[in-house]
Design a protein around this motif. Structure first.
Motif, PDB file in Angstrom:
ATOM      1  N   SER A 226     -46.118   4.986 -13.359  1.00 49.00           N
ATOM      2  CA  SER A 226     -46.583   4.759 -11.990  1.00 49.00           C
ATOM      3  C   SER A 226     -45.414   4.468 -11.053  1.00 49.00           C
ATOM      4  CB  SER A 226     -47.583   3.601 -11.961  1.00 49.00           C
ATOM      5  OG  SER A 226     -46.983   2.409 -12.456  1.00 49.00           O
ATOM      6  N   THR A 227     -44.437   3.701 -11.534  1.00 49.38           N
ATOM      7  CA  THR A 227     -43.253   3.401 -10.722  1.00 49.38           C
ATOM      8  C   THR A 227     -42.436   4.659 -10.474  1.00 49.38           C
ATOM      9  OG1 THR A 227     -43.161   1.195 -11.724  1.00 49.38           O
ATOM     10  CG2 THR A 227     -41.206   1.938 -10.539  1.00 49.38           C
ATOM     11  N   ALA A 228     -42.319   5.505 -11.492  1.00 54.33           N
ATOM     12  CA  ALA A 228     -41.566   6.749 -11.348  1.00 54.33           C
ATOM     13  C   ALA A 228     -42.214   7.663 -10.308  1.00 54.33           C
ATOM     14  CB  ALA A 228     -41.469   7.463 -12.700  1.00 54.33           C
ATOM     15  N   ARG A 229     -43.547   7.731 -10.303  1.00 58.35           N
ATOM     16  CA  ARG A 229     -44.238   8.547  -9.298  1.00 58.35           C
ATOM     17  C   ARG A 229     -44.043   7.963  -7.901  1.00 58.35           C
ATOM     18  NH1 ARG A 229     -48.329   8.940 -13.316  1.00 58.35           N
ATOM     19  NH2 ARG A 229     -49.487   7.230 -12.334  1.00 58.35           N
ATOM     20  N   THR A 230     -44.013   6.629  -7.824  1.00 58.73           N
ATOM     21  CA  THR A 230     -43.774   5.988  -6.539  1.00 58.73           C
ATOM     22  C   THR A 230     -42.385   6.327  -6.008  1.00 58.73           C
ATOM     23  OG1 THR A 230     -45.233   4.150  -7.122  1.00 58.73           O
ATOM     24  CG2 THR A 230     -43.666   3.776  -5.328  1.00 58.73           C
ATOM     25  N   MET A 231     -41.407   6.422  -6.897  1.00 56.65           N
ATOM     26  CA  MET A 231     -40.055   6.790  -6.482  1.00 56.65           C
ATOM     27  C   MET A 231     -40.010   8.208  -5.919  1.00 56.65           C
ATOM     28  SD  MET A 231     -38.011   4.248  -6.762  1.00 56.65           S
ATOM     29  CE  MET A 231     -39.444   3.338  -6.200  1.00 56.65           C
ATOM     30  N   LEU A 232     -40.851   9.102  -6.428  1.00 53.22           N
ATOM     31  CA  LEU A 232     -40.932  10.448  -5.856  1.00 53.22           C
ATOM     32  C   LEU A 232     -41.436  10.364  -4.419  1.00 53.22           C
ATOM     33  CD1 LEU A 232     -40.641  13.504  -6.303  1.00 53.22           C
ATOM     34  CD2 LEU A 232     -43.031  13.530  -7.076  1.00 53.22           C
ATOM     35  N   THR A 233     -42.399   9.481  -4.184  1.00 50.98           N
ATOM     36  CA  THR A 233     -42.873   9.256  -2.820  1.00 50.98           C
ATOM     37  C   THR A 233     -41.752   8.707  -1.945  1.00 50.98           C
ATOM     38  OG1 THR A 233     -45.114   8.813  -3.602  1.00 50.98           O
ATOM     39  CG2 THR A 233     -44.558   8.018  -1.404  1.00 50.98           C
ATOM     40  N   VAL A 234     -40.977   7.778  -2.496  1.00 43.24           N
ATOM     41  CA  VAL A 234     -39.882   7.162  -1.737  1.00 43.24           C
ATOM     42  C   VAL A 234     -38.840   8.200  -1.346  1.00 43.24           C
ATOM     43  CG1 VAL A 234     -37.945   5.535  -1.878  1.00 43.24           C
ATOM     44  CG2 VAL A 234     -40.205   4.860  -2.712  1.00 43.24           C
ATOM     45  N   VAL A 235     -38.477   9.085  -2.292  1.00 46.14           N
ATOM     46  CA  VAL A 235     -37.433  10.079  -1.999  1.00 46.14           C
ATOM     47  C   VAL A 235     -37.889  11.035  -0.908  1.00 46.14           C
ATOM     48  CG1 VAL A 235     -37.969  11.939  -3.655  1.00 46.14           C
ATOM     49  CG2 VAL A 235     -35.596  11.382  -3.161  1.00 46.14           C
ATOM     50  N   PHE A 236     -39.190  11.337  -0.872  1.00 50.06           N
ATOM     51  CA  PHE A 236     -39.708  12.192   0.188  1.00 50.06           C
ATOM     52  C   PHE A 236     -39.895  11.410   1.493  1.00 50.06           C
ATOM     53  CE2 PHE A 236     -41.600  15.087  -3.233  1.00 50.06           C
ATOM     54  CZ  PHE A 236     -40.584  16.029  -3.081  1.00 50.06           C
ATOM     55  N   ALA A 237     -40.320  10.148   1.389  1.00 47.65           N
ATOM     56  CA  ALA A 237     -40.520   9.335   2.597  1.00 47.65           C
ATOM     57  C   ALA A 237     -39.208   9.133   3.341  1.00 47.65           C
ATOM     58  CB  ALA A 237     -41.125   7.984   2.213  1.00 47.65           C
ATOM     59  N   ALA A 238     -38.122   9.011   2.593  1.00 48.53           N
ATOM     60  CA  ALA A 238     -36.809   8.862   3.232  1.00 48.53           C
ATOM     61  C   ALA A 238     -36.445  10.092   4.055  1.00 48.53           C
ATOM     62  CB  ALA A 238     -35.738   8.604   2.178  1.00 48.53           C
ATOM     63  N   GLY A 239     -37.087  11.214   3.748  1.00 46.02           N
ATOM     64  CA  GLY A 239     -36.809  12.440   4.485  1.00 46.02           C
ATOM     65  C   GLY A 239     -37.506  12.533   5.825  1.00 46.02           C
ATOM     66  N   VAL A 240     -38.514  11.693   6.060  1.00 47.60           N
ATOM     67  CA  VAL A 240     -39.237  11.754   7.337  1.00 47.60           C
ATOM     68  C   VAL A 240     -38.313  11.415   8.507  1.00 47.60           C
ATOM     69  CG1 VAL A 240     -41.139  10.808   8.679  1.00 47.60           C
ATOM     70  CG2 VAL A 240     -41.472  11.339   6.256  1.00 47.60           C
ATOM     71  N   PRO A 241     -37.634  10.269   8.502  1.00 45.99           N
ATOM     72  CA  PRO A 241     -36.690  10.012   9.598  1.00 45.99           C
ATOM     73  C   PRO A 241     -35.496  10.960   9.584  1.00 45.99           C
ATOM     74  CG  PRO A 241     -36.504   8.307   7.915  1.00 45.99           C
ATOM     75  CD  PRO A 241     -37.711   9.113   7.570  1.00 45.99           C
ATOM     76  N   ALA A 242     -35.159  11.498   8.406  1.00 45.96           N
ATOM     77  CA  ALA A 242     -34.038  12.434   8.325  1.00 45.96           C
ATOM     78  C   ALA A 242     -34.317  13.680   9.154  1.00 45.96           C
ATOM     79  CB  ALA A 242     -33.773  12.810   6.868  1.00 45.96           C
ATOM     80  N   PHE A 243     -35.511  14.251   9.021  1.00 43.43           N
ATOM     81  CA  PHE A 243     -35.871  15.411   9.829  1.00 43.43           C
ATOM     82  C   PHE A 243     -35.890  15.047  11.313  1.00 43.43           C
ATOM     83  CE2 PHE A 243     -37.412  17.501   5.958  1.00 43.43           C
ATOM     84  CZ  PHE A 243     -37.167  18.829   6.249  1.00 43.43           C
ATOM     85  N   TRP A 244     -36.494  13.922  11.615  1.00 46.92           N
ATOM     86  CA  TRP A 244     -36.683  13.516  13.008  1.00 46.92           C
ATOM     87  C   TRP A 244     -35.346  13.336  13.723  1.00 46.92           C
ATOM     88  CZ3 TRP A 244     -41.092  13.186  15.855  1.00 46.92           C
ATOM     89  CH2 TRP A 244     -41.019  12.538  17.074  1.00 46.92           C
ATOM     90  N   PHE A 245     -34.429  12.554  13.115  1.00 50.71           N
ATOM     91  CA  PHE A 245     -33.172  12.234  13.779  1.00 50.71           C
ATOM     92  C   PHE A 245     -32.137  13.355  13.657  1.00 50.71           C
ATOM     93  CE2 PHE A 245     -34.813   7.863  12.985  1.00 50.71           C
ATOM     94  CZ  PHE A 245     -34.916   7.486  14.316  1.00 50.71           C
ATOM     95  N   THR A 246     -32.104  14.037  12.525  1.00 50.53           N
ATOM     96  CA  THR A 246     -31.097  15.089  12.358  1.00 50.53           C
ATOM     97  C   THR A 246     -31.380  16.271  13.268  1.00 50.53           C
ATOM     98  OG1 THR A 246     -30.819  14.424  10.045  1.00 50.53           O
ATOM     99  CG2 THR A 246     -29.871  16.529  10.693  1.00 50.53           C
ATOM    100  N   GLY A 247     -32.664  16.550  13.523  1.00 52.48           N
ATOM    101  CA  GLY A 247     -32.976  17.612  14.470  1.00 52.48           C
ATOM    102  C   GLY A 247     -32.362  17.333  15.832  1.00 52.48           C
ATOM    103  N   ARG A 248     -32.456  16.109  16.288  1.00 52.60           N
ATOM    104  CA  ARG A 248     -31.856  15.733  17.569  1.00 52.60           C
ATOM    105  C   ARG A 248     -30.330  15.729  17.479  1.00 52.60           C
ATOM    106  NH1 ARG A 248     -36.793  14.269  17.229  1.00 52.60           N
ATOM    107  NH2 ARG A 248     -38.064  13.708  19.034  1.00 52.60           N
ATOM    108  N   LEU A 249     -29.806  15.255  16.344  1.00 54.39           N
ATOM    109  CA  LEU A 249     -28.358  15.219  16.155  1.00 54.39           C
ATOM    110  C   LEU A 249     -27.767  16.621  16.160  1.00 54.39           C
ATOM    111  CD1 LEU A 249     -26.408  12.827  15.691  1.00 54.39           C
ATOM    112  CD2 LEU A 249     -26.540  13.325  13.238  1.00 54.39           C
ATOM    113  N   ALA A 250     -28.507  17.577  15.575  1.00 49.09           N
ATOM    114  CA  ALA A 250     -28.017  18.958  15.490  1.00 49.09           C
ATOM    115  C   ALA A 250     -27.911  19.617  16.855  1.00 49.09           C
ATOM    116  CB  ALA A 250     -28.934  19.781  14.585  1.00 49.09           C
ATOM    117  N   ASP A 251     -28.618  19.091  17.863  1.00 51.74           N
ATOM    118  CA  ASP A 251     -28.485  19.598  19.227  1.00 51.74           C
ATOM    119  C   ASP A 251     -27.208  19.094  19.899  1.00 51.74           C
ATOM    120  OD1 ASP A 251     -30.787  21.163  19.363  1.00 51.74           O
ATOM    121  OD2 ASP A 251     -32.049  19.492  20.017  1.00 51.74           O
ATOM    122  N   ARG A 252     -26.564  18.084  19.301  1.00 53.44           N
ATOM    123  CA  ARG A 252     -25.439  17.423  19.963  1.00 53.44           C
ATOM    124  C   ARG A 252     -24.101  17.616  19.250  1.00 53.44           C
ATOM    125  NH1 ARG A 252     -29.965  14.140  20.480  1.00 53.44           N
ATOM    126  NH2 ARG A 252     -30.406  13.397  22.610  1.00 53.44           N
TER     127      ARG A 252
END
Length: 379
Positions: A226-252
């Motif tokens: 169960s903890t291992a599956r939660t870590m899969l969620t964590v690795v993907f959840a960390a990508g949510v702000p990555a998409f959001w902020f990097t998209g803006r960063l890539a414009d600059r």
């Protein structure tokens, strides 16, 4: 739409262990199933690029929704590994065709804010990756793996109907009307196409093999399932702000230095993951790993779609995407085969990280000698 098509791709990662039990097979076999999803996502990309030279983008998007609806239903009733593999492949096909049509359309809807628009679109996609392990964990016991996949089909049918209604009421851009020759786009834009493949190909191969086996890998490190599956969620959840902020960063920021920095950071995070053992350290590295790898996708998409001219955008993007996806799709089957051959996860991923550092060194030399394109051919 993007939430669902990406959900259909990533849902197989948390389902690998249940599928092993349901069909009584090993890591190599379920690794092939995961590879078929991503191979399905890879193979239609170039044909879809050709299709986009003939018909509007939103028609193709509508077709992908119909295909996802049917293929998810087919997969849910699978009673053999070949049938399961065929259904998984078709679910992948729907996602591959979707991204080739939708990403250029998104960039053309917002030509002054390409990075921001791609970042928002990618964020929605990434939320599906976060939701998939949670949904599987919550629904596996009451409805089983068949119910999980069947739910995707039902939601795809509803969303496709909504998309159809909205598309009919919307005035869509005609920026791609001059994009009518796939191979002319390759002849003109091959430097930036191959540069994108060089940056993402090997990285995507490693990432594909890593995330599809992430729960299994962490269980080998001693974590509870169960903890291992939660870590899969964590690795993907960390990508949510990555998409959001990097998209803006890539414009600059300059595109190529940004992408190479991300590639180096990913290789370092992967090497760190092979060394950590405690739960706290695994959580920290998982967050860093998830954030860094998901920065690469909006950075690369912005590099391609912001640079390519209207008359080549969808065709050149399809060629880049199709080639790089074929490279990365086999990551899961290779990792599964190496595991069945007796190699430890840590040894496999340590070797992969070293290979990525070597590739990064080559790309840095090419960039310093001005042999790595910083943009597309526009005249």
């Amino acid at each position: 739409m993007v939430f669902l098509v990406n959900f259909a791709r990533v849902v197989f990662a948390p389902l690998l262990e249940p599928l092993k039990d349901a069909f009584t097979v090993g890591d190599a076999t379920v690794g092939i199933i995961a590879t078929l999803v991503w191979l399905g996502s890879a193979l239609p990309r170039i044909p879809t690029g050709y299709l986009l030279t003939r018909i509007p983008r939103h028609y193709v998007i509508l077709g992908t929704g119909i295909l996802l609806t049917g293929s998810a239903g087919f997969t849910a009733i699978s009673d053999s590994i070949p049938m399961l593999g065929a259904g998984a492949f078709l679910m992948g096909v729907s996602s591959g065709a979707y991204f080739i049509a939708a990403n250029p359309l998104v960039s053309e809807l917002y030509p002054e804010r390409v990075g921001r628009a791609i970042g928002i679109h990618g964020t929605a996609s990434q939320l599906a990756a976060v939701a998939a392990p949670l949904f599987v964990g919550a629904m596996l016991a009451p409805i089983g793996w068949r119910g999980v996949v069947g739910f995707v089909g039902v939601m795809a049918a509803v969303t496709t109907a909504v998309f159809f209604v909205i598309a009919r009421r919307t005035e869509l851009p005609d920026a791609g009307s001059a994009d009518r020759d796939l191979w002319a786009a390759f002849r003109r834009q091959w430097p930036i196409i191959l540069s994108g493949v060089a940056i993402i190909g090997a990285t995507g191969f490693v990432w594909n093999g890593l995330f599809n086996f992430y729960p299994t890998y962490l269980q080998a490190k001693g974590l509870e399932p169960s903890t291992a599956r939660t870590m899969l969620t964590v690795v993907f959840a960390a990508g949510v702000p990555a998409f959001w902020f990097t998209g803006r960063l890539a414009d600059r920021l300059p595109h190529v230095p940004l992408m190479l920095s991300i590639l180096g950071a990913f290789a370092a995070c992967l090497l760190a993951m092979t060394a950590v053992q405690s739960l706290a350290a695994i959580i920290l590295v998982t967050i860093a790993l998830g954030y860094v790898i998901h920065c690469l996708f909006p950075a690369l998409d912005t590099y391609m779609l912001d640079s390519l001219p209207d008359e080549n955008r969808a065709s050149a993007y399809a060629l880049y995407s199709g080639i790089m996806m074929v490279v990365q799709a086999s990551g899961s089957s290779v990792v599964g085969a190496l595991r069945d051959a007796g190699f430890a996860f840590n040894d496999v991923f340590r070797a992969f990280s070293v290979a990525l550092f070597v590739i990064l060194a080559v790309l840095l030399v090419l960039h310093r000698s001005n042999r790595l394109p910083t943009g597309a051919v526009t005249s």
